[in-house]
Each structure stands twice: as structure tokens, then as C-alpha cells.
Design a protein around this motif. Structure first.
Motif, PDB file in Angstrom:
ATOM      1  N   TYR A  46       0.831  -1.207   0.000  1.00 52.78           N
ATOM      2  CA  TYR A  46       0.000   0.000   0.000  1.00 52.78           C
ATOM      3  C   TYR A  46       0.867   1.259   0.000  1.00 52.78           C
ATOM      4  O   TYR A  46       0.529   2.247  -0.651  1.00 52.78           O
ATOM      5  N   GLN A  47       1.984   1.226   0.692  1.00 50.46           N
ATOM      6  CA  GLN A  47       2.907   2.365   0.659  1.00 50.46           C
ATOM      7  C   GLN A  47       3.341   2.637  -0.780  1.00 50.46           C
ATOM      8  O   GLN A  47       3.341   3.779  -1.254  1.00 50.46           O
ATOM      9  N   ASP A  48       3.726   1.564  -1.490  1.00 54.26           N
ATOM     10  CA  ASP A  48       4.182   1.739  -2.869  1.00 54.26           C
ATOM     11  C   ASP A  48       3.032   2.176  -3.781  1.00 54.26           C
ATOM     12  O   ASP A  48       3.252   2.928  -4.743  1.00 54.26           O
ATOM     13  N   LEU A  49       1.821   1.735  -3.490  1.00 52.42           N
ATOM     14  CA  LEU A  49       0.680   2.136  -4.315  1.00 52.42           C
ATOM     15  C   LEU A  49       0.335   3.610  -4.128  1.00 52.42           C
ATOM     16  O   LEU A  49       0.063   4.319  -5.112  1.00 52.42           O
ATOM     17  N   ILE A  50       0.334   4.095  -2.892  1.00 54.13           N
ATOM     18  CA  ILE A  50       0.001   5.515  -2.710  1.00 54.13           C
ATOM     19  C   ILE A  50       1.108   6.402  -3.267  1.00 54.13           C
ATOM     20  O   ILE A  50       0.859   7.555  -3.638  1.00 54.13           O
ATOM     21  N   ASP A  51       2.319   5.850  -3.385  1.00 51.27           N
ATOM     22  CA  ASP A  51       3.395   6.603  -4.025  1.00 51.27           C
ATOM     23  C   ASP A  51       3.310   6.517  -5.547  1.00 51.27           C
ATOM     24  O   ASP A  51       4.177   7.032  -6.254  1.00 51.27           O
ATOM     25  N   ARG A  52       2.251   5.884  -6.041  1.00 55.58           N
ATOM     26  CA  ARG A  52       1.934   5.881  -7.468  1.00 55.58           C
ATOM     27  C   ARG A  52       0.538   6.466  -7.698  1.00 55.58           C
ATOM     28  O   ARG A  52      -0.064   6.256  -8.751  1.00 55.58           O
ATOM     29  N   TRP A  54      -2.379   5.984  -5.863  1.00 49.20           N
ATOM     30  CA  TRP A  54      -3.547   5.229  -5.406  1.00 49.20           C
ATOM     31  C   TRP A  54      -3.956   5.704  -4.015  1.00 49.20           C
ATOM     32  O   TRP A  54      -3.190   6.332  -3.303  1.00 49.20           O
ATOM     33  N   ARG A  55      -5.176   5.348  -3.625  1.00 48.57           N
ATOM     34  CA  ARG A  55      -5.677   5.692  -2.295  1.00 48.57           C
ATOM     35  C   ARG A  55      -6.830   4.753  -1.974  1.00 48.57           C
ATOM     36  O   ARG A  55      -7.555   4.324  -2.873  1.00 48.57           O
ATOM     37  N   ARG A  56      -6.995   4.422  -0.707  1.00 50.66           N
ATOM     38  CA  ARG A  56      -8.048   3.473  -0.356  1.00 50.66           C
ATOM     39  C   ARG A  56      -9.247   4.150   0.289  1.00 50.66           C
ATOM     40  O   ARG A  56      -9.131   5.173   0.954  1.00 50.66           O
ATOM     41  N   SER A  57     -10.411   3.543   0.072  1.00 52.24           N
ATOM     42  CA  SER A  57     -11.632   3.875   0.794  1.00 52.24           C
ATOM     43  C   SER A  57     -12.174   2.544   1.285  1.00 52.24           C
ATOM     44  O   SER A  57     -12.783   1.794   0.516  1.00 52.24           O
ATOM     45  N   GLY A  58     -11.936   2.224   2.538  1.00 51.26           N
ATOM     46  CA  GLY A  58     -12.227   0.888   3.014  1.00 51.26           C
ATOM     47  C   GLY A  58     -11.332  -0.100   2.295  1.00 51.26           C
ATOM     48  O   GLY A  58     -10.114   0.063   2.245  1.00 51.26           O
ATOM     49  N   LYS A  59     -11.923  -1.116   1.684  1.00 52.48           N
ATOM     50  CA  LYS A  59     -11.139  -2.103   0.937  1.00 52.48           C
ATOM     51  C   LYS A  59     -11.074  -1.790  -0.554  1.00 52.48           C
ATOM     52  O   LYS A  59     -10.441  -2.516  -1.311  1.00 52.48           O
ATOM     53  N   SER A 329      -0.637   7.962   7.070  1.00 52.95           N
ATOM     54  CA  SER A 329      -1.575   8.406   6.032  1.00 52.95           C
ATOM     55  C   SER A 329      -2.957   8.581   6.642  1.00 52.95           C
ATOM     56  O   SER A 329      -3.512   7.644   7.222  1.00 52.95           O
ATOM     57  N   SER A 330      -3.519   9.782   6.531  1.00 58.88           N
ATOM     58  CA  SER A 330      -4.861  10.043   7.038  1.00 58.88           C
ATOM     59  C   SER A 330      -5.891   9.446   6.100  1.00 58.88           C
ATOM     60  O   SER A 330      -5.760   9.531   4.885  1.00 58.88           O
ATOM     61  N   VAL A 331      -6.937   8.865   6.660  1.00 53.41           N
ATOM     62  CA  VAL A 331      -7.978   8.232   5.861  1.00 53.41           C
ATOM     63  C   VAL A 331      -9.313   8.945   6.046  1.00 53.41           C
ATOM     64  O   VAL A 331      -9.891   9.460   5.095  1.00 53.41           O
ATOM     65  N   TYR A 332      -9.822   8.980   7.276  1.00 53.06           N
ATOM     66  CA  TYR A 332     -11.106   9.629   7.561  1.00 53.06           C
ATOM     67  C   TYR A 332     -11.026  10.395   8.876  1.00 53.06           C
ATOM     68  O   TYR A 332     -10.143  10.147   9.706  1.00 53.06           O
ATOM     69  N   LEU A 333     -12.016  11.261   9.064  1.00 53.49           N
ATOM     70  CA  LEU A 333     -12.243  11.875  10.375  1.00 53.49           C
ATOM     71  C   LEU A 333     -13.748  11.964  10.591  1.00 53.49           C
ATOM     72  O   LEU A 333     -14.473  12.507   9.761  1.00 53.49           O
ATOM     73  N   TYR A 334     -14.210  11.393  11.689  1.00 48.31           N
ATOM     74  CA  TYR A 334     -15.602  11.532  12.107  1.00 48.31           C
ATOM     75  C   TYR A 334     -15.610  12.419  13.343  1.00 48.31           C
ATOM     76  O   TYR A 334     -14.735  12.276  14.194  1.00 48.31           O
ATOM     77  N   TYR A 335     -16.600  13.304  13.470  1.00 51.68           N
ATOM     78  CA  TYR A 335     -16.592  14.212  14.618  1.00 51.68           C
ATOM     79  C   TYR A 335     -18.014  14.549  15.053  1.00 51.68           C
ATOM     80  O   TYR A 335     -18.969  14.422  14.288  1.00 51.68           O
ATOM     81  N   ASP A 336     -18.136  14.974  16.280  1.00 47.46           N
ATOM     82  CA  ASP A 336     -19.410  15.419  16.849  1.00 47.46           C
ATOM     83  C   ASP A 336     -19.617  16.875  16.434  1.00 47.46           C
ATOM     84  O   ASP A 336     -18.828  17.749  16.805  1.00 47.46           O
ATOM     85  N   PRO A 337     -20.664  17.174  15.657  1.00 51.29           N
ATOM     86  CA  PRO A 337     -20.870  18.552  15.176  1.00 51.29           C
ATOM     87  C   PRO A 337     -21.034  19.570  16.301  1.00 51.29           C
ATOM     88  O   PRO A 337     -20.827  20.765  16.084  1.00 51.29           O
ATOM     89  N   ASP A 338     -21.382  19.114  17.501  1.00 51.78           N
ATOM     90  CA  ASP A 338     -21.519  20.050  18.625  1.00 51.78           C
ATOM     91  C   ASP A 338     -20.178  20.675  18.997  1.00 51.78           C
ATOM     92  O   ASP A 338     -20.136  21.697  19.693  1.00 51.78           O
ATOM     93  N   PHE A 339     -19.084  20.053  18.543  1.00 50.29           N
ATOM     94  CA  PHE A 339     -17.756  20.560  18.886  1.00 50.29           C
ATOM     95  C   PHE A 339     -16.995  21.068  17.660  1.00 50.29           C
ATOM     96  O   PHE A 339     -15.773  21.174  17.682  1.00 50.29           O
ATOM     97  N   SER A 340     -17.737  21.401  16.617  1.00 55.52           N
ATOM     98  CA  SER A 340     -17.085  21.904  15.414  1.00 55.52           C
ATOM     99  C   SER A 340     -16.408  23.245  15.664  1.00 55.52           C
ATOM    100  O   SER A 340     -15.491  23.640  14.932  1.00 55.52           O
ATOM    101  N   PHE A 341     -16.827  23.958  16.724  1.00 57.87           N
ATOM    102  CA  PHE A 341     -16.194  25.249  17.037  1.00 57.87           C
ATOM    103  C   PHE A 341     -14.725  25.077  17.424  1.00 57.87           C
ATOM    104  O   PHE A 341     -13.962  26.049  17.441  1.00 57.87           O
TER     105      PHE A 341
END
Length: 483
Positions: A46-52, A54-59, A329-341
Motif C-alpha cells: 500500500y505504501q508503494d501504491l500511494i506513491d503511485r 492510489w488511495r483506499r476507501s475501506g477495501k 496516512s490520514s484516511v477519515y475523520l468523524y466528529y461530533d458537530p456540537d464541537f465543530s467550534f
């Protein structure tokens, strides 16, 4: 890091003929990409793929067709050890620190960066998802070594001879990029430039003849980091620090005229009467990446992790990261909208950069922070270029180029080749199709053997496309499933 001795990567390639909806420009069919389903994948592959590109979303692993897609998506990385927080970044860090210690941050909408854009590229695209194929699990069971060797030998005995000079190089692009990680960024202010100060009037100002005063906690921090680095490099002749480690050590020293690092904000001890308590937990999460441990790797190992952000016992955000041989490598971020400030998108990115720097102390090769894709044609996605110094991946030669050199080219054309050497080519390109590894009827074989055994119409065009996109090295390590 060499490929591990565990199970190989197993993928199914889907091609990329059909367009789908783009979440950036809202085109219904303008977003074009190649895709493959990863039944399993090693962290090195996967390291070599993202250096070409590529990027993953789940599988699902995808690669935009850069010269055809409506919004070209360029892989971007930040050189974490040299990262300097901008004024807006420090504002976010100070806001979080003030909220935790005093609890008096006003809940106003953040104007720093789009909250949902921090490594949420995949959410902005409606993939033509292929459901996980109907391949039975027995077909994907790890193979017996003797089966693979038997088929490999069959290929060698088939009478086909290969010249030594045609043997493909298996040198990884990612090894080369680590070698030039210290390349200076054009237009970046020199670190050696010294400010000229007028001498103070008698009785006023600092005594320049005396050493600068330093806080005890800064001295302790420096000694601790120095001890860690010495322990790590103790086996190296003369205990000589590597360039980036020395840079990290140098930046740990508190200087009057030196801007604060991320660690100065996120590692600061809180007072006993702090209004809030922010905690972090990290654990492995489900992904196609196989978890691995290496003697010279990070303590947590390689693989996919959830990073949970807990505020006063309540979870407010979850970041998904992949820890790979040369990067976080960052993939996703989920957050509580009450703390978006609290600008959690920016804050989590800065925490992940700090985490990358921390991992580098134990694993020197792990020195980059990958932020997904940079999309210059979408103004809201340009904020990633503010994490400096950063590089973009050339879509044709897969060479990293400082973003400052790329921006003028992208202003002229949304698709651009960054490598200005007209003679330069993709060093990892496919050189020999017959060596591509195939998984057919639970048996591993080179494509040259599979091609002879195959019944029905030829699939050479599809295999050729797949191998060209993943490169010779990955095509010889990963197993391409063929029914």
C-alpha cells in the motif's frame, strides 16, 4: 522496510471505463478512476501504491485517471519533521488549549478550513462501488508454498529465456523519496538567517553578553528527546544523528526568536484545575491492511488504526490513520458537530503530524504525513497546501515535487506534469508482463503460465492495464485474482 513474510496482497482489478459523480464540481459523470478490491494488502504494497497515486476507501483502492477526470487529485505529503505551524494553525491549537484549561472558547463557526474536508476526499465522490466479489473464501486461502514453487519452475522450464539486462529493478520509489527528504523548498526562508538587533540603550533591554534564560521544563524536554535519540542511534558508529533527527532535536530547543512547535501546544502539562480533560486512545481497526511489527518499526506496529478523541469521558471525534513504512496516512475523520467550534479537522491533522514526528524517533524512515489528495481546481480543497513544507506527486513520473513549483503549473492547467525533465520516465513502470503474479484456482503463477492455461477470450489488455498502474514491483508481489 522489506515486504513482510506473511500473506501476500490479493486484489481484483476493475478497470475504469465508466465515469461517476464528482463531489467537487458536481459533474454527473466527469469523475474517472481505476479501481480494485483489496481482499488483503501488506503495508509495503500500500505504501508503494500511494506513491503511485492510489488511495483506499475501506477495501476499495482507486487511482484517478488524472488526464481525463474533471477534478485531478494529486497525492500530497507533508515533510513532518520540518513542519512549521502557520499562524492559523497556532490559533486552532491555542483555542483548544484555552478551552481545555479555562473552558471559555466562544462557540463560533470556524473560518480556518472546511471541517469535513480534512481527509474526507472519498466522501465527496460517489464511487461505482463493486460489491465484494463472489469469490469464495476458500479460493483466497493462503497458498501452499510448494504449489507456488511448482508453477514458478514450470515457467522456468518452458523454454523461454530472459536476458539478465532485462530483469526489472525492484527498487521501491518510496526508498528513493526518503533519500531526498531534506531537499530545501524554493522560496522558503533560510533557517540560518539571523535577525539583526539594535543594541539596547543603557539600563534597558536584554544583556546580549549573557546567555538566554531557559525554562526548566524546556531543558528537561530537550534532555529527554536527546536521550531517546541517543538510545536509538547508539549502535551507529560515533552515535551520529541522522539529518532529520538532528533537525527534530534542534527544534526541541527553546529559543527566544524561534516559533513554537506543535509539541509546545499539544504536550504542555495542564493545570490541576483545568476545566476539561482531553484524552486519546488508539487501537487497530478493520481494513485490508495486514497488521505488521518490525524490530526497527514503531512500537504500535504498522496497519490501520482508530484514534479516538475523548473529552470529559465523551467521544467527540475519531480519526482513521494508516501507519505505513514511510508515513502516517490520514484516511477519515468523524466528529461530533456540537464541537465543530474547536476546528477538529485542523486540530486532528496537527495532532497526526505531531504523532508522525513521535514515531520517527523509533522508526527514522517514517517521516512523512500523507493528507490524501490536493485538488487545486477546487478552491475549498487548496487548504492542504498550507501544511508546509509539502510535496505533490507527479502524475507521470511519480517523483515528488515541492508544491511551490507545482502551483504556477496548476494555475495554467488543472492537469500538469510536475517533473520538468522531459526525458524523465516512470522508473517503476511495467517492463515485463509475463512476471505479473496471478492467483488462479488457489494457485500462484506468473502471468506467462496463466496465459497458456487460460481458456476463453484473452484478458491480456486488462492485466496489462493493471500492471502498468501498480508498477512492476507491486505487480510481482501482489496476487491478481483471476477466475
Amino acid at each position: 522496510m522489506a515486504a513482510g513474510g506473511g500473506s501476500p496482497s490479493i486484489v481484483e482489478f476493475f478497470g475504469g471505463e465508466d465515469g461517476y459523480r464528482c463531489g467537487y464540481c458536481r459533474s454527473d459523470t466527469g469523475n474517472l478512476s481505476h479501481g480494485m478490491w483489496a481482499h488483503s494488502m501488506t503495508v509495503q504494497d500500500y505504501q508503494d501504491l500511494i506513491d503511485r497515486g492510489w488511495r483506499r476507501s475501506g477495501k476499495y483502492v482507486y487511482k484517478p485517471i488524472m488526464n481525463q477526470t474533471c477534478c485531478p487529485q494529486y497525492t500530497i505529503r507533508c515533510r513532518a519533521l520540518h513542519f512549521q505551524a502557520s499562524k492559523s494553525h497556532k490559533k486552532v491549537l491555542k483555542k483548544m488549549l484555552k478551552f481545555i484549561t479555562k473552558g471559555d472558547v466562544s462557540k463560533v463557526a470556524s473560518e480556518e478550513e472546511p471541517m469535513d474536508s480534512h481527509i474526507e476526499d472519498v466522501a465527496s465522490c460517489d464511487f461505482p462501488y463493486k460489491s465484494e466479489s463472489q469469490v469464495s473464501q476458500s479460493e483466497l486461502t493462503p497458498l501452499a508454498v510448494d504449489q507456488a514453487e511448482k508453477v514458478e519452475n514450470e515457467d522456468k522450464d518452458s523454454g523461454e529465456t530472459k536476458e539478465e539486462g532485462n530483469e526489472p529493478k525492484v527498487e521501491s520509489d518510496s526508498v528513493q523519496i526518503c533519500a531526498d527528504k531534506d531537499t530545501p523548498v524554493p522560496a522558503e526562508p533560510s533557517h540560518s538567517a539571523k535577525a539583526v538587533h539594535a543594541p539596547p540603550k543603557p539600563g534597558k533591554g536584554a544583556d546580549l553578553s549573557k546567555p538566554l534564560c531557559r525554562k526548566a521544563k524546556d531543558i528537561r524536554k530537550e534532555r529527554k528527546l536527546q536521550k531517546l535519540l541517543q538510545n536509538q542511534t547508539g549502535t551507529v558508529e560515533g552515535s551520529q544523528l541522522q539529518g532529520d533527527q538532528a533537525f527534530l532535536l534542534q527544534n526541541s530547543k527553546s529559543k527566544t526568536n524561534q516559533p513554537k512547535n506543535i509539541e509546545d501546544f499539544v504536550c504542555v502539562p495542564l493545570p490541576d484545575d483545568a476545566r476539561h480533560k482531553l484524552e486519546f486512545t488508539r487501537f487497530l481497526c478493520d481494513s485490508p491492511l495486514e497488521a505488521e511489527h518490525a524490530p526497527n518499526g514503531p512500537e504500535c506496529g504498522y496497519g490501520s488504526f482508530h484514534q479516538q478523541y475523548w473529552l470529559d469521558g465523551k467521544i467527540i471525534a475519531v480519526g482513521v490513520i494508516d501507519i505505513l513504512p514511510y508515513c502516517v496516512s490520514s484516511v477519515y475523520l468523524y466528529y461530533d458537530p456540537d464541537f465543530s467550534f474547536l476546528s477538529l479537522g485542523v486540530y486532528s491533522a496537527l495532532r497526526e503530524i505531531a504523532f508522525t514526528r513521535q514515531l520517527c524517533v523509533k522508526a527514522p524512515d517514517l517521516c512523512f504525513y500523507y493528507m490524501g489528495f490536493y485538488i487545486h481546481s477546487c478552491p475549498k480543497m487548496r487548504y492542504k497546501g498550507q501544511y508546509k513544507p509539502s510535496d505533490l506527486l507527479c502524475p507521470e513520473t511519480y517523483v515528488w515535487t515541492p508544491i511551490e513549483q507545482c502551483l504556477p503549473l496548476l494555475e495554467r492547467s488543472k492537469y500538469s506534469r510536475f517533473n520538468q525533465d522531459g526525458k524523465a520516465v516512470d522508473e517503476g513502470r511495467l517492463k515485463e508482463l509475463g512476471r505479473v503474479r496471478v492467483l488462479h484456482k488457489r494457485t500462484v503463477m506468473p502471468y506467462s503460465v496463466y496465459k497458456k492455461r487460460r481458456k476463453g477470450p484473452s484478458d491480456e489488455a486488462s492485466v496489462q492495464q493493471y500492471a502498468s498502474l501498480v508498477g512492476q514491483t507491486c505487480s510481482e508481489r501482489m496476487l491478481l485474482f483471476r477466475s
